[in-house]
Design an enzyme around this catalytic site. Structure first.
Site, short mmCIF file in Angstrom:
data_model
loop_
_atom_site.label_atom_id
_atom_site.label_comp_id
_atom_site.label_asym_id
_atom_site.label_seq_id
_atom_site.Cartn_x
_atom_site.Cartn_y
_atom_site.Cartn_z
N ASP B 17 -1.40 12.90 10.56
CA ASP B 17 -0.38 11.94 10.16
C ASP B 17 -0.21 11.86 8.65
OD1 ASP B 17 -0.11 11.38 12.80
OD2 ASP B 17 -1.52 9.69 12.75
N GLY B 19 -0.13 14.36 6.78
CA GLY B 19 0.67 15.49 6.36
C GLY B 19 -0.13 16.58 5.67
N LYS B 20 -1.38 16.72 6.07
CA LYS B 20 -2.23 17.70 5.40
C LYS B 20 -1.77 19.12 5.66
CE LYS B 20 -6.27 17.91 7.10
NZ LYS B 20 -6.23 19.15 7.87
N GLY B 91 -9.19 15.37 10.02
CA GLY B 91 -9.45 14.11 9.36
C GLY B 91 -10.11 13.05 10.23
N HIS B 92 -9.92 13.18 11.53
CA HIS B 92 -10.36 12.09 12.39
C HIS B 92 -11.87 11.93 12.38
CE1 HIS B 92 -10.88 9.70 16.01
NE2 HIS B 92 -9.63 9.32 15.81
N ASN B 143 0.46 11.12 -0.57
CA ASN B 143 1.60 11.78 0.07
C ASN B 143 2.62 10.76 0.60
OD1 ASN B 143 3.11 13.92 1.03
ND2 ASN B 143 1.96 14.09 2.95
N MET B 145 5.31 9.82 -0.78
CA MET B 145 5.82 8.93 -1.82
C MET B 145 7.31 8.67 -1.62
SD MET B 145 3.57 7.70 -3.92
CE MET B 145 4.64 7.07 -5.22
N GLY B 459 -54.96 23.95 35.80
CA GLY B 459 -56.39 24.19 35.98
C GLY B 459 -57.22 23.90 34.74
N SER B 528 -50.43 19.27 25.87
CA SER B 528 -50.02 19.58 24.48
C SER B 528 -48.99 20.71 24.40
CB SER B 528 -51.23 19.89 23.59
OG SER B 528 -52.18 20.71 24.22
#
Lengths: 302, 622
Positions: B17, B19-20, B91-92, B143, B145, B459, B528
């Site tokens: 969203d 805009g990358k 980005g999420h 972004n 703008m 054993g 072990s």
């Protein structure tokens, strides 16, 4: 002249990757097509392992439709290096009934390209290779842009793009289960131009078809295909013209570009000015569909 | 083309969203770096003759279909000034691990901010992760703008907020650029904001000075590979690796870690070239003056500035797997070229990924959590703090069962943490004034420990109890420490989590050592399952110069399951018992036990004969 800094960084990264594979996997192999990318791989292997021997053999998957100039180059180059060459033949796979030939010389554009996958996987299984170096680059195609340097293949040789391991810093995780293998792409971060500039810098010899030469060609589906015993142009108009190849694949599907560039410097200049991607220009196989490459990669293609 | 053109690796972060992908597409388009066929494809994907810029980067079909960027995609472009590698990361929050991956190799991060929303939690997270991963250059690409009418006040407000955020996180070089990726303003060409007097994004990327001083800092050269020349002629072995810090010159004295041996580098080579000096990122091969045992995983360092060595790593860990991480979990740890085993000792604090502030330690870590942890390793590590060196201070954890890379680690510090570091700091060992020789002489016996390991019902206890009887009948003090019995008392407070198991083993190991010191043959019978725990018990004894005899009772799991005297296998198969060794929890077989007993084949008495013979070997030859 000192090497361009970015090329030096890419070279150092690739050498590091090759040494990691040699150290962490048991039976690597280097896939060699005779193309410029795998020629660069051989050079990087020299830088990584000389004066020792390569800790792996060189494998060529031969479709039977290679350019003779490339086969000649392959044999000479591997002999010069003194390394072991394994040739896996698609014809053998066809003869064994494992696949049906898809190539028809009267149908330009048809090829054995898809069949290589089966031959390759058979060779990997037969020799129990657990790592195979390839010359693929991420700039070639969108699906490749997300492929890791270490790309895992399951027992069927398939790639799952949704289940890739995170690849952090220069810490590669090469752990696999028996029967799985990893394709390793040391020049993932190189562009086509980087490869050419490296060839120029290292003064590497290439098969002669990379430089301008006279060849009889015809136009098929927007590409210049060579007339050969493997491709019958039928009624298409033939012409003898000066061409060179930008990639090296089968004669059946690799397109030539018109060019008079007879040496590396001129080729680099031409490539730097080109307006079409390498695969778009010269590989009929990748233009089939939007997701062509992703599909073939999932199937185990290199 | 400039011969010294630099390579700039940058990471971009932001959601679809923001805009990358459009920004990256715009960058390539306006810089005339898209080729015609690619452009054709974008036009086919777009609408009304406008190219779909995002389609350049969203590579996988699933992403194109869902319209999101899932994985890290790498993009390449070159301008006359620089070559760029873009790691385009989603980005999420669900993909924090992908951002960590993309940022791990980046010099600079571009963080997308939607001008309408300003700085949101996601922007804070991207900024914080970038700073955590050691990226010293940040760009906020503000972004859209155009959608706020190029309102300068709006931009200045975001710019100030971003600057304060970066400053608080310790990133000094941060700047904001107002852009419209869709229309191209201030991406490659200047655009609609007359009040903005800074460079467009591309110009900034071309000019920003990210050069760290090449070859500064302490020498670090991890050995990757030993080159053994075939022909005797060029003789000497070469130690090959990639420079990870400092500058190396022929003639330099170096220390090999972990051995601590010193030698001199006699030659530095790249194929046929001899180098006068090497520095990161050079991949080189070196020759040394002495015939030392140097192998993969060793590191050449300078004598003056050596990394701290130890078995305890305090680190920041980014957890990348779906299955949660708990204290006590074990992994394979890889740093530089070295691989060893590590246990998560404790999870000390979760980090708020928007501020990097510490919040209370959680019970476990989930996918994409970032936390402060302490790890214990099976052998000493020599690592630098990540803040000092992004190569030698980084590690990954690999899950031994899935082989997946499950965590990215950033070293904060390395502490000695030797095997006996569990001592209480304020208590000193009280020497009784009597030496062990006198004590053993009085008893007429010599102490030692037999450590039986193997699957449940293999054993171990049968053979151990018989060994005890044979020793005591022969007049030698012996004591059988059975795992189950210990759990009734000394370890009554412990369960079966990996952490509790380890603690149980630690206690038993200490008891066995004290008894051996007293002159008794301790016979420990414990599943072990983890090599690192047994190693700890061994080190404890070896540090006290007491014999430690590891006995691996190797009985096939089918045989054990058939025996199943306590019905435990049946319960585990039914799902009643979680993490039951052999069924639902792993068993790491010893590679070189002192004694191997094939539990399904060898008679107990025959095995005991062999054990007694082994004990004889530890008698002094006088």
């Amino acid at each position: 002249m000192s090497a361009p800094e970015h090329l030096h960084a890419l070279e150092s990264e690739a050498i590091h990757i090759m040494r990691e594979v040699a150290a962490e996997l048991e039976r690597p192999v280097l896939m060699f097509s005779g193309g410029k990318d795998s020629i660069v791989l051989l050079r990087l292997a020299e830088k990584a392992f000389r004066p020792g021997r390569f800790p792996f053999p060189v494998l060529h998957v031969d479709t039977g439709h290679n350019f003779p100039e490339v086969l000649e180059y392959r044999d000479r180059r591997v002999a010069e290096l003194g390394e072991r060459l394994i040739v896996a033949r698609v014809q053998d796979t066809i003869d064994a009934g494992r696949v049906h030939d898809e190539w028809d010389p009267r149908k330009p554009g048809s090829s054995r390209n898809r069949l290589q996958t089966v031959t390759l996987l058979d060779a990997i299984e037969e020799h129990r290779f657990d790592a195979a170096f390839g010359g693929a680059r991420r700039d070639e195609e969108r699906a490749r842009a997300k492929e890791r340097v270490f790309s895992f293949r399951d027992e069927l040789g398939q790639w799952d793009p949704r289940a890739q391991r995170p690849e952090l810093w220069n810490l590669y995780n090469g752990r696999i289960r028996r029967g799985e293998h990893v394709r390793v792409f040391p020049i993932s971060n190189w562009t086509e131009l980087d490869v050419w500039r490296y060839i120029e810098q290292e003064e590497l010899e290439l098969p002669s078809i990379y430089f301008a030469h006279e060849r009889e060609v015809f136009t098929h589906d927007g590409m210049l295909l060579a007339v050969s015993e493997h491709v019958d142009p039928g009624d298409a108009e033939r012409e003898l013209t000066s061409v060179r190849y930008r990639t090296v694949g089968d004669m059946t599907i690799t397109g030539a570009v018109r060019s008079d560039a007879a040496d590396i410097a001129t080729v680099v200049t031409e490539i730097a000015a080109t307006r079409v991607t390498e695969r778009g220009e010269t590989r009929a196989d990748d233009r089939t569909s939007e997701a062509a490459m992703e599909d073939r990669k999932r199937m185990g293609y290199f | 083309m400039a011969a010294t053109r630099q390579l700039l690796r940058l990471a971009t972060a932001g959601s679809v969203d923001d805009g990358k992908s459009t920004l990256i597409g715009r960058l390539l388009l306006d810089a005339k770096l898209l080729l015609e066929d690619t452009l054709d494809a974008l036009h086919r994907a777009g609408t009304n003759g406008t190219p779909d810029l995002a389609a350049i980067t969203d590579g996988l079909r699933a992403e194109r279909e869902q319209g999101i960027t899932i994985d890290v995609a790498y993009r390449y472009f070159t301008t006359p000034r620089r070559s760029f590698i873009i790691a385009d990361t989603p980005g999420h929050e669900r993909y924090t691990r992908n951002m960590v991956t993309g940022a791990s190799t980046a010099h600079l991060a571009v963080i997308l901010i939607d001008a309408r929303n300003g700085i949101v939690d996601q922007s804070r997270r991207h900024t914080a992760i970038s700073s955590l991963l050691g990226i010293h250059h940040l760009v906020a690409a503000v972004n859209k703008m155009d959608l706020v009418d190029w309102d300068e006040a709006r931009f200045r407000q975001i710019e100030a907020e971003f600057s304060a955020l970066a400053h608080r996180l310790g990133v000094e070089n941060a700047r904001a650029i107002p852009i419209s990726a869709l229309h191209g303003d201030n991406v490659v060409e200047r655009g609609a904001a007359p009040w903005y007097d800074g460079p467009p994004l591309l110009e900034h990327l071309e000019q920003v000075d990210v050069a760290t001083d090449r070859g500064a800092g302490p020498l670090r050269l991890p050995v990757q590979w030993i080159i053994r020349p075939e022909d005797g002629g060029r003789g000497a072995r070469r130690y090959a690796g990639q420079m990870a810090g400092g500058t190396l010159r022929p003639g330099d004295e170096v220390v090999v870690l972990p051995s601590g041996a010193r030698t001199t580098v006699t030659a530095i080579e790249q194929l046929d070239r001899r180098l006068e000096a090497a520095a990161p990122p050079d991949s080189i091969a070196v020759q040394i003056a002495d015939d030392l045992d140097v192998g993969r995983g060793d590191t050449f360092v300078g004598p003056a500035d050596q990394p701290q060595g130890g078995r305890e790593i305090e680190a920041t860990l980014c957890w990348m797997a779906e299955t949660p991480l708990r204290a006590g979990d074990r992994f394979t740890l890889k740093y530089t070229t070295r691989t060893l085993r590590a246990t998560v000792d404790s999870i000390d604090a979760l980090l708020d990924v928007t501020t990097l502030d510490r919040v209370d330690p959680p019970e476990q870590l989930g996918l994409n959590d970032i936390a402060r942890v302490v790890l214990r390793t099976s052998a000493p590590v020599y690592a630098d703090p990540y803040d000092h060196n992004r190569t030698t201070g980084a590690f990954i954890l690999v899950d031994d069962h899935t082989n997946d890379t499950v965590a990215a680690g950033l070293v904060r510090s390395v502490r000695p943490g030797e095997a006996h570091s569990h001592r209480s700091p304020d208590v000193t060992w009280h020497e009784s004034g009597l030496d062990r020789g006198e004590r053993w002489a009085a008893l007429g016996a010599r102490g030692a420990t037999f450590w039986f390991t193997g699957l449940p019902a293999s054993g171990k206890s049968t053979i151990g109890a018989r060994l005890e009887r044979r020793l005591v009948e022969a007049g030698h003090p012996a004591y059988f420490l059975d795992g189950d019995n210990i759990r009734h008392g000394l370890s009554g407070d412990l369960g079966f989590s990996p952490g509790d198991r380890r603690e149980n083993i630690r206690r038993v190991a200490h008891v066995a050592r004290l008894m051996a010191d007293a002159g008794v043959v301790s016979i420990v019978s414990l599943v072990s399952p983890y090599a690192a725990d047994r190693e700890l018990a061994r080190e404890l004894h070896e540090a006290a110069r007491l014999p430690f005899i590891e006995v691996f009772v190797d009985t096939p799991v089918e045989v054990c399951e058939q025996r199943d005297p306590k019905g435990l296998y049946a319960r585990a198969r039914a799902g009643d018992l979680k993490s039951f060794t052999g069924v639902s929890a792993p068993y790491e077989a010893p590679e070189t036990p002192e004694i191997l007993i094939r539990g399904a084949e060898e008679e107990a008495d025959a095995a005991v004969d062999r054990l007694l013979a082994e004990l004889e070997r530890y008698k002094p030859h006088d």
